[in-house]
Design a protein around this motif. Structure first.
Motif, PDB file in Angstrom:
ATOM      1  N   GLN A  11      -4.348   2.640  -1.435  1.00 50.18           N
ATOM      2  CA  GLN A  11      -5.138   2.882  -0.233  1.00 50.18           C
ATOM      3  C   GLN A  11      -6.631   2.747  -0.546  1.00 50.18           C
ATOM      4  O   GLN A  11      -7.375   2.102   0.179  1.00 50.18           O
ATOM      5  N   VAL A  55      -4.016  -1.439   8.302  1.00 54.84           N
ATOM      6  CA  VAL A  55      -5.435  -1.397   7.978  1.00 54.84           C
ATOM      7  C   VAL A  55      -6.199  -1.635   9.272  1.00 54.84           C
ATOM      8  O   VAL A  55      -6.158  -2.730   9.836  1.00 54.84           O
ATOM      9  N   VAL A  84       0.869  -1.182   0.000  1.00 52.05           N
ATOM     10  CA  VAL A  84       0.000   0.000   0.000  1.00 52.05           C
ATOM     11  C   VAL A  84       0.903   1.229   0.000  1.00 52.05           C
ATOM     12  O   VAL A  84       1.213   1.797   1.034  1.00 52.05           O
ATOM     13  N   VAL A 143      -7.041   2.940   6.136  1.00 51.65           N
ATOM     14  CA  VAL A 143      -5.837   2.366   5.529  1.00 51.65           C
ATOM     15  C   VAL A 143      -4.762   3.444   5.488  1.00 51.65           C
ATOM     16  O   VAL A 143      -4.990   4.532   4.961  1.00 51.65           O
ATOM     17  N   GLU A 144      -3.590   3.145   6.036  1.00 56.62           N
ATOM     18  CA  GLU A 144      -2.479   4.092   6.052  1.00 56.62           C
ATOM     19  C   GLU A 144      -1.533   3.807   4.879  1.00 56.62           C
ATOM     20  O   GLU A 144      -1.052   2.682   4.727  1.00 56.62           O
ATOM     21  N   ILE A 145      -1.299   4.848   4.084  1.00 52.88           N
ATOM     22  CA  ILE A 145      -0.350   4.739   2.976  1.00 52.88           C
ATOM     23  C   ILE A 145       1.058   4.580   3.561  1.00 52.88           C
ATOM     24  O   ILE A 145       1.407   5.206   4.537  1.00 52.88           O
TER      25      ILE A 145
END
Length: 93
Positions: free
Chosen positions: A35, A60, A29, A53-55
């Motif tokens: 994301q 998640v 991701v 969701v964290e880039i």
């Protein structure tokens, strides 16, 4: 007769809904596109009430009404894999 509504106009039934959060690691991701793909796939599951969701980190965070268990872990893993990303497992918090 009692009124279940509060002065601010909000109402409740008296039955509180518990929220359970669990965080997973997903590899790959690395962009806003990734994301969005993961968020849409996981967020589309019936059991999931919200997803973040964290880039970059690939963390998640999933919120569900029911307690997270192995069946949910497997469902999330399969959904992530079908979306084209690598599910790395649940993160202990």
């Amino acid at each position: 007769m009692s009124n279940c509504c509060t002065p601010d106009g909000s109402c409740h039934t008296g039955a509180e809904t518990a929220e359970n959060k669990v965080t997973y690691k997903v590899d790959g991701v690395g962009s806003a596109h990734c994301q969005g793909v993961v968020a849409k796939a996981v967020g589309g599951l019936e059991q999931v009430t919200s997803v973040e969701v964290e880039i970059g980190t690939g963390l998640v965070t999933v919120t569900t009404a029911a307690a997270a268990d192995e069946a949910l872990d497997e469902l999330i893993a399969n959904t992530v894999d079908e979306a084209g990303y690598d599910f790395a497992g649940r993160i202990a918090v």
